[in-house]
Design an enzyme around this catalytic site. Structure first.
Site, PDB file in Angstrom:
ATOM      1  N   HIS A 243      -8.080  -2.152   6.739  1.00 60.43           N
ATOM      2  CA  HIS A 243      -7.722  -3.131   5.725  1.00 60.43           C
ATOM      3  C   HIS A 243      -7.380  -2.425   4.413  1.00 60.43           C
ATOM      4  O   HIS A 243      -7.800  -1.294   4.172  1.00 60.43           O
ATOM      5  CB  HIS A 243      -8.861  -4.115   5.523  1.00 60.43           C
ATOM      6  CG  HIS A 243      -9.042  -5.046   6.677  1.00 60.43           C
ATOM      7  ND1 HIS A 243      -9.883  -6.131   6.637  1.00 60.43           N
ATOM      8  CD2 HIS A 243      -8.483  -5.070   7.917  1.00 60.43           C
ATOM      9  CE1 HIS A 243      -9.827  -6.773   7.777  1.00 60.43           C
ATOM     10  NE2 HIS A 243      -8.990  -6.142   8.578  1.00 60.43           N
TER      11      HIS A 243
ATOM     12  N   GLU B 199      -8.411  -2.958   1.403  1.00 58.11           N
ATOM     13  CA  GLU B 199      -9.603  -2.646   0.601  1.00 58.11           C
ATOM     14  C   GLU B 199     -10.287  -1.389   1.126  1.00 58.11           C
ATOM     15  O   GLU B 199     -10.741  -0.547   0.348  1.00 58.11           O
ATOM     16  CB  GLU B 199     -10.587  -3.824   0.640  1.00 58.11           C
ATOM     17  CG  GLU B 199     -10.000  -5.128   0.149  1.00 58.11           C
ATOM     18  CD  GLU B 199      -9.293  -5.953   1.232  1.00 58.11           C
ATOM     19  OE1 GLU B 199      -9.039  -7.138   0.969  1.00 58.11           O
ATOM     20  OE2 GLU B 199      -8.981  -5.424   2.316  1.00 58.11           O
TER      21      GLU B 199
ATOM     22  N   CYS C  36     -14.995  -5.986   4.633  1.00 61.49           N
ATOM     23  CA  CYS C  36     -14.588  -5.300   3.404  1.00 61.49           C
ATOM     24  C   CYS C  36     -15.515  -5.644   2.243  1.00 61.49           C
ATOM     25  O   CYS C  36     -15.828  -4.777   1.420  1.00 61.49           O
ATOM     26  CB  CYS C  36     -13.144  -5.649   3.060  1.00 61.49           C
ATOM     27  SG  CYS C  36     -11.956  -4.907   4.201  1.00 61.49           S
TER      28      CYS C  36
END
Length: 157
Positions: free
Chosen positions: A84, A86, A115
């Protein structure tokens, strides 16, 4: 006499979210393009977008297992070959030795619960995001951790 042009500058939240949108354009995910920026004292510390780990084939090259199995958004993240946005922002900061404790995350989408747990442990104090994400646990964890959360409304400075 020369007429002065009215200067319209974006506010800081709009500025960093627009940069996160630009970062998201590097995404290699077949389902959703997400960008994230870690910021402290109005300075960019790190950026990240979602996609396969460095050096591995991208999803658009090998296909998406979650798409093939028709897995709904927000479920079975462990089947995704990508990281992801993040996660990549946190990893890039660590890779380059940039401390992120006390920083703010600007993201095109609200982070998922996985996350969020990483952001909590990394010491992120504020999340500013553009679009929602179907993850109630993420919101509950953010609230419990005392992280300030702001959904950016277009047109606000």
């Amino acid at each position: 006499m020369m007429k002065r042009k009215t200067l319209v500058r974006p506010g800081w939240d709009q500025y960093f979210l627009e940069l996160a949108k630009l970062v998201s354009r590097r995404s290699t995910c077949m389902r959703r393009s997400v960008g994230a920026i870690l910021v402290k004292e109005k300075r960019i510390l790190s950026t990240g977008y979602n996609g396969a780990p460095s050096g591995l084939k991208h999803c658009y090259e090998v296909g998406c297992l979650r798409e093939e199995r028709e897995i709904p958004s927000g479920e079975r993240a462990e089947l995704c070959r990508g990281l992801h946005a993040e996660q990549n922002a946190i990893i890039q900061a660590a890779y380059h030795g940039v401390p992120i404790k006390g920083s703010s995350l600007y993201a095109t989408n609200l982070p998922c619960s996985i996350c969020v747990k990483m952001l909590i442990n990394a010491g992120i104090k504020k999340i500013i995001y553009g679009e929602g994400y179907p993850d109630r646990l993420a919101r509950a964890l953010i609230k419990e951790a005392g992280i300030q959360i702001i959904k950016f409304e277009e047109g606000k400075r």
